[in-house]
Design a protein around this motif. Structure first.
Motif, PDB file in Angstrom:
ATOM      1  N   GLU A   1      -2.574   0.807  -2.007  1.00 20.90           N
ATOM      2  CA  GLU A   1      -1.874   1.674  -1.478  1.00 20.90           C
ATOM      3  C   GLU A   1      -1.144   1.248  -0.032  1.00 20.90           C
ATOM      4  O   GLU A   1       0.284   1.609   0.205  1.00 20.90           O
ATOM      5  CB  GLU A   1      -2.385   3.295  -1.406  1.00 20.90           C
TER       6      GLU A   1
ATOM      7  N   GLN B   1      -1.011  -6.873   5.328  1.00 20.70           N
ATOM      8  CA  GLN B   1       0.018  -6.267   5.678  1.00 20.70           C
ATOM      9  C   GLN B   1       1.083  -6.875   6.611  1.00 20.70           C
ATOM     10  O   GLN B   1       2.260  -6.671   6.568  1.00 20.70           O
ATOM     11  CB  GLN B   1      -0.833  -5.183   6.610  1.00 20.70           C
TER      12      GLN B   1
ATOM     13  N   ARG C   1      12.396  -7.037  13.849  1.00 14.02           N
ATOM     14  CA  ARG C   1      11.185  -6.484  13.017  1.00 14.02           C
ATOM     15  C   ARG C   1      11.111  -6.855  11.778  1.00 14.02           C
ATOM     16  O   ARG C   1      10.039  -7.210  11.225  1.00 14.02           O
ATOM     17  CB  ARG C   1      10.898  -5.127  13.502  1.00 14.02           C
ATOM     18  N   LEU C   2      12.140  -6.996  11.070  1.00 15.32           N
ATOM     19  CA  LEU C   2      12.160  -7.452   9.645  1.00 15.32           C
ATOM     20  C   LEU C   2      11.668  -8.804   9.468  1.00 15.32           C
ATOM     21  O   LEU C   2      11.085  -9.215   8.581  1.00 15.32           O
ATOM     22  CB  LEU C   2      13.806  -7.336   8.936  1.00 15.32           C
TER      23      LEU C   2
ATOM     24  N   TYR D   1      16.612  -4.226  17.099  1.00 12.26           N
ATOM     25  CA  TYR D   1      15.089  -4.195  16.921  1.00 12.26           C
ATOM     26  C   TYR D   1      14.679  -4.184  15.475  1.00 12.26           C
ATOM     27  O   TYR D   1      13.849  -4.624  14.986  1.00 12.26           O
ATOM     28  CB  TYR D   1      14.320  -3.043  17.435  1.00 12.26           C
ATOM     29  N   GLN D   2      15.858  -3.624  14.683  1.00 11.33           N
ATOM     30  CA  GLN D   2      15.439  -3.593  13.309  1.00 11.33           C
ATOM     31  C   GLN D   2      15.616  -4.830  12.724  1.00 11.33           C
ATOM     32  O   GLN D   2      14.625  -5.254  11.840  1.00 11.33           O
ATOM     33  CB  GLN D   2      16.403  -2.443  12.340  1.00 11.33           C
TER      34      GLN D   2
ATOM     35  N   ARG E   1       1.580  -1.229  -0.578  1.00 11.68           N
ATOM     36  CA  ARG E   1       2.632  -0.654  -1.251  1.00 11.68           C
ATOM     37  C   ARG E   1       3.719   0.201  -0.052  1.00 11.68           C
ATOM     38  O   ARG E   1       4.705   0.114   0.133  1.00 11.68           O
ATOM     39  CB  ARG E   1       2.327   0.337  -2.411  1.00 11.68           C
ATOM     40  N   ILE E   2       2.768   0.914   0.891  1.00  9.03           N
ATOM     41  CA  ILE E   2       3.474   1.651   1.838  1.00  9.03           C
ATOM     42  C   ILE E   2       4.102   0.631   2.768  1.00  9.03           C
ATOM     43  O   ILE E   2       5.079   0.820   3.364  1.00  9.03           O
ATOM     44  CB  ILE E   2       2.333   2.672   2.715  1.00  9.03           C
ATOM     45  N   GLN E   3       3.213  -0.104   3.352  1.00  9.62           N
ATOM     46  CA  GLN E   3       3.839  -1.206   4.292  1.00  9.62           C
ATOM     47  C   GLN E   3       5.130  -1.869   3.607  1.00  9.62           C
ATOM     48  O   GLN E   3       6.114  -1.943   4.636  1.00  9.62           O
ATOM     49  CB  GLN E   3       2.722  -2.115   4.596  1.00  9.62           C
TER      50      GLN E   3
ATOM     51  N   GLY F   1       7.151  -0.673   1.683  1.00 12.66           N
ATOM     52  CA  GLY F   1       8.290   0.464   2.002  1.00 12.66           C
ATOM     53  C   GLY F   1       8.870   0.719   3.278  1.00 12.66           C
ATOM     54  O   GLY F   1      10.041   0.700   3.447  1.00 12.66           O
ATOM     55  N   TYR F   2       7.898   0.549   4.303  1.00 11.69           N
ATOM     56  CA  TYR F   2       8.332   0.568   5.675  1.00 11.69           C
ATOM     57  C   TYR F   2       9.576  -0.684   5.845  1.00 11.69           C
ATOM     58  O   TYR F   2      10.407  -0.240   6.440  1.00 11.69           O
ATOM     59  CB  TYR F   2       7.300   0.046   6.467  1.00 11.69           C
ATOM     60  N   TYR F   3       9.388  -1.698   5.268  1.00 13.09           N
ATOM     61  CA  TYR F   3      10.441  -2.798   5.289  1.00 13.09           C
ATOM     62  C   TYR F   3      11.206  -2.597   4.475  1.00 13.09           C
ATOM     63  O   TYR F   3      12.076  -3.715   4.112  1.00 13.09           O
ATOM     64  CB  TYR F   3       9.529  -4.145   5.443  1.00 13.09           C
ATOM     65  N   GLY F   4      11.701  -1.735   3.581  1.00 14.76           N
ATOM     66  CA  GLY F   4      12.540  -1.313   2.764  1.00 14.76           C
ATOM     67  C   GLY F   4      12.594  -2.107   1.348  1.00 14.76           C
ATOM     68  O   GLY F   4      13.320  -2.380   0.796  1.00 14.76           O
ATOM     69  N   ILE F   5      11.189  -2.497   1.225  1.00  8.04           N
ATOM     70  CA  ILE F   5      11.140  -3.204  -0.102  1.00  8.04           C
ATOM     71  C   ILE F   5      10.532  -2.262  -1.150  1.00  8.04           C
ATOM     72  O   ILE F   5       9.548  -1.719  -0.860  1.00  8.04           O
ATOM     73  CB  ILE F   5      10.095  -4.499   0.302  1.00  8.04           C
ATOM     74  N   THR F   6      10.950  -2.130  -2.488  1.00  8.12           N
ATOM     75  CA  THR F   6      10.271  -1.509  -3.498  1.00  8.12           C
ATOM     76  C   THR F   6      10.094  -2.436  -4.444  1.00  8.12           C
ATOM     77  O   THR F   6      10.658  -3.666  -4.480  1.00  8.12           O
ATOM     78  CB  THR F   6      11.287  -0.561  -4.116  1.00  8.12           C
TER      79      THR F   6
END
Lengths: 302, 251
Positions: free
Chosen positions: A96, A146, A76-77, A72-73, A99-101, A103-108
């Motif tokens: 915000e 998003q 979903r990516l 699933y990971q 930016r949070i969204q 982060g959920y996908y591992g992106i900074t």
């Protein structure tokens, strides 16, 4: 061609109600695909299963080759979903949220892409406004943004233009078409069939949980056996004998003639000329996706 | 890891942004409890020799605030997201079930800790409260708020409406808290009630936490610690399974 979404033998039941029955569907990478059907046909259920928001009773779904349950990971990516409901988190501003969204996908450090999406979706003025302060159309744009923060290869839009003004609809489709040209696979559901007709190269029509048509937009329209039709108001109001074989309808003084191809036009016009009949009004009608849709829905009812 | 950190950050920001309601308000209500009980009972009750009732009461009230706020944090966050529908953003993301669990639990612990610390610091202005074993007390706060955070997560996932959540809070959390020895020592109860009190996991939280302050308690603090650790492991495993099963979250 590799497949972006692979749906195999998917069934979904809610109690005794069968929402999806043996759905088989393959959407190829790079396609612009439309999922059409009346309300309650199972479009959103199918999307939910692809997105992992809902579990199928049987069958399997892969996104870019990753099973949506066991992997699933990864699945979903690779997937960006624009949900149908206008949902938002009232605690945060647009920036915000994005930016949070990310982060959920591992992106900074996604600021540049976030700025670009904000600009492309005309959200710049509202970027630092709280979600609560946004109009419905603006919230819809944020939902699209998003879904795009992690640049997913597959993007699914569930009725993205429902209740949206013309301007946004155009900006949105321009952006989505750009993404499609860049190689993203796009799947959309919509009730505006002309949208599907102009944008999508392939269409699946669902009814009562079953796929009743799956073909290229061009072929589906071509298959409409009615073909083109010509409607004429004549003076005097009489159709000459040689043309009567073509007549399929007569109402309100308008004769409707079926024409297989445009070369027949010359025959019709010359016959009318030789009989000294004048054309007072003329409409040429070509079938569109809406005709196909209405026709198929009616057929499957019988 | 980024996903987990982001969700934790979001959950922290969520209560921090409404800190007036999530941190200050519970501090004020806890201090009101303290003032009222002191006014009524100070002269009449002595629980432990050499420990004034005021001092006895303070750790109990601090832990009660910790418990209630840890529960409130995860449960309200989940149910608000569920009802407004924005939980979909978490469900669509590749966040692992463990990452989701730990982010919510840590946010609950953080809020419990902040409120507890706030109440404790304010009482220091008025009373000379000893804190003999601060690390042990801290451990009890972390375990206690972790357990309550997980319970909040379960309640938030289970409840479809706010009144169902309120029922969970009023009929389970509140009685367990009030009957756990916040206001009294269980030794003052009849034997039967003492046994029942020992079945209440909240009793060990309050009792062990109090030991951290005075070095005196009804029950061995290390056994309490062990019981709470087991409780936390069991409830965490259950909650992660619940998340994985998609119960009430995914159809």
């Amino acid at each position: 061609m590799s497949s972006a979404i692979e749906v195999k033998q998917v069934c979904k039941r809610y109690g005794s109600l069968s929402a999806l029955e043996d759905i088989d569907l393959e959407i190829h990478s790079g396609e612009f695909f439309a999922l059409l059907g009346p309300n309650g046909a199972g479009k959103t259920t199918l999307i939910s299963i692809i997105a992992g928001l809902s579990f199928a009773n049987s069958g399997s779904v892969n996104v870019m080759g990753h099973n949506v349950i066991t992997h699933y990971q990864q699945a979903r990516l690779n997937l960006g979903i624009v949900p149908q409901e206008l949902v938002f988190d009232p605690f945060f501003t647009v920036r915000e949220i994005l930016r949070i969204q990310s982060g959920y996908y591992g992106i900074t450090g996604n600021a540049r892409w976030i700025d670009e999406i904000i600009e492309r979706l005309d959200l710049s003025d509202k970027a630092d406004a709280n979600m609560r302060a946004l109009s419905g159309g603006m919230k819809r744009r944020v939902l699209v943004a998003q879904a795009l923060v992690h640049k997913p290869p597959v993007i699914i839009l569930d009725e993205p233009t429902a209740g949206v003004d013309v301007e946004l609809r155009q900006t949105l489709w321009e952006f989505i078409q750009q993404l499609n040209r860049d190689g993203h696979t796009i799947v959309l559901t919509t009730h505006y069939l002309e949208e599907a007709e102009t944008l999508c190269n392939r269409v699946a029509m669902l009814k009562e949980g079953k796929i009743i048509a799956l073909d290229s937009t061009h072929n589906l329209i071509g298959k409409m056996n009615s073909g083109n039709s010509l409607r004429l108001r004549l003076l005097p109001d009489a159709l000459p004998f040689p043309l009567q074989a073509l007549q399929i309808n007569y109402s309100n003084g308008l004769y409707e003639l079926q024409i297989a191809d445009y070369t027949q036009m010359e025959f019709i016009l010359s016959t009318l000329r030789s009989e000294q009949i004048q054309i007072m009004e003329m409409h040429l009608q070509q079938p569109d996706l809406e005709d196909v849709f209405v026709n198929l829905m009616r057929k499957s009812r019988n | 890891m980024t996903g987990f950190v982001t969700l934790l950050y979001k959950e922290l920001l969520r209560f921090w942004k409404v800190g007036f309601q999530t941190i200050l308000a519970p501090m004020v209500s806890t201090l009101l409890y303290l003032l009222i009980f002191l006014h009524v009972l100070e002269e009449h009750v002595e629980v432990y020799p050499d420990v004034a009732y005021t001092l006895f009461l303070i750790p109990g009230l601090v832990m009660m605030a910790v418990i209630q706020n840890a529960f409130a944090n995860s449960s309200s966050s989940i149910i608000q997201s569920k009802i407004s529908g924005n939980i979909v953003f978490i469900l669509l993301s590749p966040l692992s079930y463990r990452a989701i669990f730990f982010a919510y639990i840590l946010a609950s612990i953080a809020r419990g800790l902040l409120v507890g610390l706030g109440v404790y610091l304010v009482t220091l202005i008025f009373f000379d409260v000893p804190l003999r074993l601060p690390l042990l007390a801290l451990l009890f706060v972390i375990l206690g708020s972790g357990i309550l955070g997980a319970m909040g997560l379960i309640a938030g996932i289970w409840a479809d409406k706010f009144d169902q959540l309120a029922a969970f809070q009023n009929f389970i959390i509140l009685p367990l808290t009030f009957l756990s020895g916040v206001f009294y020592s269980v030794h003052s109860l009849p034997a039967g009630w003492q046994v029942i009190s020992h079945l209440n996991p909240f009793f060990y939280m309050i009792d062990g936490f109090r030991y951290g302050f005075f070095g005196v308690s009804d029950f061995s603090p290390y056994v309490s610690l062990g019981i709470m650790a087991i409780c936390l492991i069991v409830i965490s495993t259950f909650t992660i399974r619940l998340l994985r099963s998609g119960y009430k979250l995914r159809h």
